[in-house]
Scaffold this active site. Structure first.
Site, short mmCIF file in Angstrom:
data_model
loop_
_atom_site.label_atom_id
_atom_site.label_comp_id
_atom_site.label_asym_id
_atom_site.label_seq_id
_atom_site.Cartn_x
_atom_site.Cartn_y
_atom_site.Cartn_z
N LYS A 259 10.77 11.36 -6.61
CA LYS A 259 9.58 11.41 -5.75
C LYS A 259 9.85 12.27 -4.50
O LYS A 259 10.69 11.93 -3.68
CB LYS A 259 9.17 9.99 -5.34
N ASP A 264 4.52 10.46 4.15
CA ASP A 264 3.52 9.54 3.62
C ASP A 264 2.79 8.83 4.75
O ASP A 264 3.25 7.83 5.29
CB ASP A 264 4.21 8.51 2.70
N LYS A 271 -1.51 4.16 6.98
CA LYS A 271 -0.49 3.17 7.35
C LYS A 271 -0.62 2.83 8.83
O LYS A 271 -1.12 3.64 9.61
CB LYS A 271 0.90 3.76 7.11
N ARG A 346 3.33 6.76 -7.31
CA ARG A 346 3.17 6.58 -8.76
C ARG A 346 2.25 7.65 -9.35
O ARG A 346 2.39 8.00 -10.51
CB ARG A 346 2.66 5.16 -9.03
N1 BES Z 1 6.40 5.20 0.37
C1 BES Z 1 5.78 3.92 0.30
C2 BES Z 1 6.77 2.80 0.00
C3 BES Z 1 7.71 2.42 1.11
C4 BES Z 1 7.32 1.49 2.06
C5 BES Z 1 8.97 2.93 1.18
C6 BES Z 1 8.19 1.09 3.06
C7 BES Z 1 9.84 2.55 2.18
C8 BES Z 1 9.45 1.63 3.12
C9 BES Z 1 4.74 3.91 -0.80
O1 BES Z 1 4.08 5.10 -1.03
C10 BES Z 1 3.71 2.90 -0.43
O2 BES Z 1 3.05 3.12 0.55
N2 BES Z 1 3.62 1.82 -1.19
C11 BES Z 1 2.69 0.79 -0.91
C12 BES Z 1 2.06 0.37 -2.20
C13 BES Z 1 0.88 -0.53 -2.02
C14 BES Z 1 -0.26 0.20 -1.36
C15 BES Z 1 0.45 -1.06 -3.37
C16 BES Z 1 3.46 -0.37 -0.28
O3 BES Z 1 4.59 -0.65 -0.70
O4 BES Z 1 2.94 -0.96 0.67
ZN ZN Z 2 5.06 6.81 -0.47
MN MN Z 3 2.39 5.31 0.24
#
Ligand code: BES
Ligand code: ZN
Ligand code: MN
Length: 492
Positions: A259, A264, A271, A346
């Site tokens: 990835k 992000d 976020k 994903r």
């Molecule tokens: N890049 C993030 C995951 C992440 C979060 C990595 C914190 C490291 C630290 C990913 O793209 C994400 O935002 N995932 C979400 C998924 C959810 C919306 C289903 C998450 O984990 O909150």
């Molecule tokens: Zn992410």
């Molecule tokens: Mn994300």
């Protein structure tokens, strides 16, 4: 420059000599009264200030003219054959000398009384990784280390084997460092295009082939996942493909997918602001995979083909950005209802996995991604989450991870989890509710790998803020790069 000397360390005249010593019964130095170092260790031992315990260090400035200008005794403990112990010792030495003006460093294994080559390899790996600093964007200050020009090893065992071990360690450490460097570059310095440049430079320097798909090619290939995530961005996406092929026509092919989300923000499902800067690290999977390709390119293994694919973009909100509720079509034709634009990893991985599997027909696929915050809830920062459809591949990856000090822990997959991804309007939705977040994310990816043996590594907890260790810095750890190289080296 690293030299493996055939002389003994008593002849060393550099700036600092590290003398590794075991503990208890296994301690060799102080028992040898004729050893030149005996006099320096005898008293601290008697006073119980130094016993050779793992991680103990003791610095001496000997009388001028007797031996070299500094001696650093380093305890290795009782398990001196343990590879992780040696790696940690290497890191300990790196930490102990950060403030010293050492240009020529000597390291003696002569008093350990063990097979030096594997120990030397892991020690060197830990030392080089432990020296890591990222200071490209700031002026030199008191924290800047003196550059070491020369390291002389005194193995006290087979010199040729020891040399081989050092070479392997240099390559392993280098790729870990390269992965950290990419990750440390902030979002404005490391974009999708930079992943492409890294791949292109690899192909210039080594016998590998790099293909870079830009936005147009992604459109032509119907890579709807990557394009949807990229929609809000002002920077074009990239699908970066690096191919290494060996001469052996019957060799298996391993596909690596990482990835490469260069920042992000969450997109329209924005976020929270606090800590958002850490999301520049959301490309650590891509970094690990391309760094591993650097290792492959250098070592040119004769028994395996390796292909790496990095889908790369940032995830930004804008008037053009993909919205919650939008339906997109991924490379393999599956439609996805985007419930949360922050579950973007994903989507880009789906295209890369399906495209890579269709194009290269690999015997196995491994993807690495900072995919879910949920894996941190479950496993903390000490284990990478592993999810797989194949027990044999799982065992191989777990074994490689263990050897490299990058442990993994397997979580289950199953129909019940896949069911959480049912959408009323599309083939799938991109989130499966708040429960079992790491598993439903992997279950989503599983829809794009079909029957190919596949391992997914969720490195969200380990890519940065990984277990505190002497050879792992506070920022990005470079996790995955060395494990992949180890896996490739030992592939059967
Ligand atoms: N890049 C993030 C995951 C992440 C979060 C990595 C914190 C490291 C630290 C990913 O793209 C994400 O935002 N995932 C979400 C998924 C959810 C919306 C289903 C998450 O984990 O909150
Ligand atoms: Zn992410
Ligand atoms: Mn994300």
């Amino acid at each position: 420059m690293i030299i493996v000397s055939t002389k003994n360390s008593g002849s060393f005249t550099g700036d600092l000599l590290v003398v590794l010593v075991g503990q208890g019964e296994k301690m060799v130095v102080p028992k040898e009264k004729d050893s030149i170092f005996y006099s320096y260790l005898d008293r601290p031992m008697k006073l119980k200030d130094f016993s050779g315990k793992k991680g103990e260090t003791y610095l001496v400035y000997p009388e001028p003219g007797l031996v070299c200008s500094r001696l650093l005794f380093v305890g290795v403990g009782e398990e001196k054959k343990d590879l992780e112990t040696m790696r940690v010792c290497g890191g300990t030495v790196a930490q102990a000398i950060t403030k010293l003006k050492v240009r020529h460093l000597g390291i003696s294994f002569e008093f350990l009384d063990i097979d030096g080559a594997p120990a030397g390899e892991r020690f060197t790996e830990g030392f080089l990784l432990g020296r890591y600093q990222f200071d490209r964007h700031k002026k030199a200050d008191e924290d800047t280390q003196t550059k070491i020009n020369k390291i002389s090893f005194f193995p006290g065992s087979d010199v040729a084997l020891f040399r081989q071990g050092i070479k392997r360690a240099e390559c392993a450490a280098k790729i870990g460092i390269v992965a950290r460097d990419m990750a440390n570059e902030p979002g404005n310095f490391w974009t999708a295009a930079d992943f492409g440049v890294f791949g292109a430079v690899l192909a210039q320097k080594y016998k590998v082939k790099t293909t870079i798909l830009g936005k147009k090619e992604c459109v032509r290939h119907n890579m709807g996942g990557l394009l949807a995530v990229n929609q809000g961005s002002t920077a074009e996406p990239r699908m970066v493909i690096v191919e290494y092929r060996c001469q052996n026509k019957k060799a298996p092919t391993l596909l690596l997918v990482g990835k490469g989300l260069t920042f992000d923000s969450g997109g329209i499902s924005l976020k929270p602001g606090a800590g958002m800067e850490e999301m520049k690290y959301d490309m650590c999977g891509g970094a690990a995979v391309l760094a591993a390709m650097l290792g492959v390119a250098e070592e040119q293994p004769k028994h395996i083909n390796v292909i790496a694919i990095v889908p790369a973009t940032d995830n930004m909100p804008s008037g053009n950005a993909v919205k919650p509720g939008d339906v997109i079509t991924c490379y393999n034709g599956k439609t996805v209802e985007v419930i949360n634009t922050d579950a973007e990893g994903r989507l880009i991985l789906a295209d890369a996995l399906a495209y890579g599997i269709e194009t290269y027909r690999p015997d196995a696929v491994i993807d690495l991604a900072t995919l879910t915050g949920a894996v941190i809830v479950g496993l903390g920062h000490h284990n990478t989450g592993l999810l797989s459809n194949d027990d044999a591949l799982t065992a191989k990856v777990a074994d490689a991870g263990k050897k490299c000090g990058e442990p993994v822990w397997r979580l289950p997959l199953g129909e019940e989890y896949t069911k959480q991804l049912k959408s009323p309007v599309a083939d799938l939705k991109n989130v499966g509710g708040k429960d079992g977040g790491t598993i439903t994310a992997a279950a989503f990816l599983q829809e794009f790998v079909a029957e190919t043996p596949w391992v997914h590594l969720d490195i969200a907890g380990t890519a940065w803020g990984f277990t505190e260790k002497s050879y792992i810095p506070k920022g990005p750890s470079g996790t995955g790069a060395r494990t992949l190289l180890e896996l490739i080296r030992s592939w059967t």
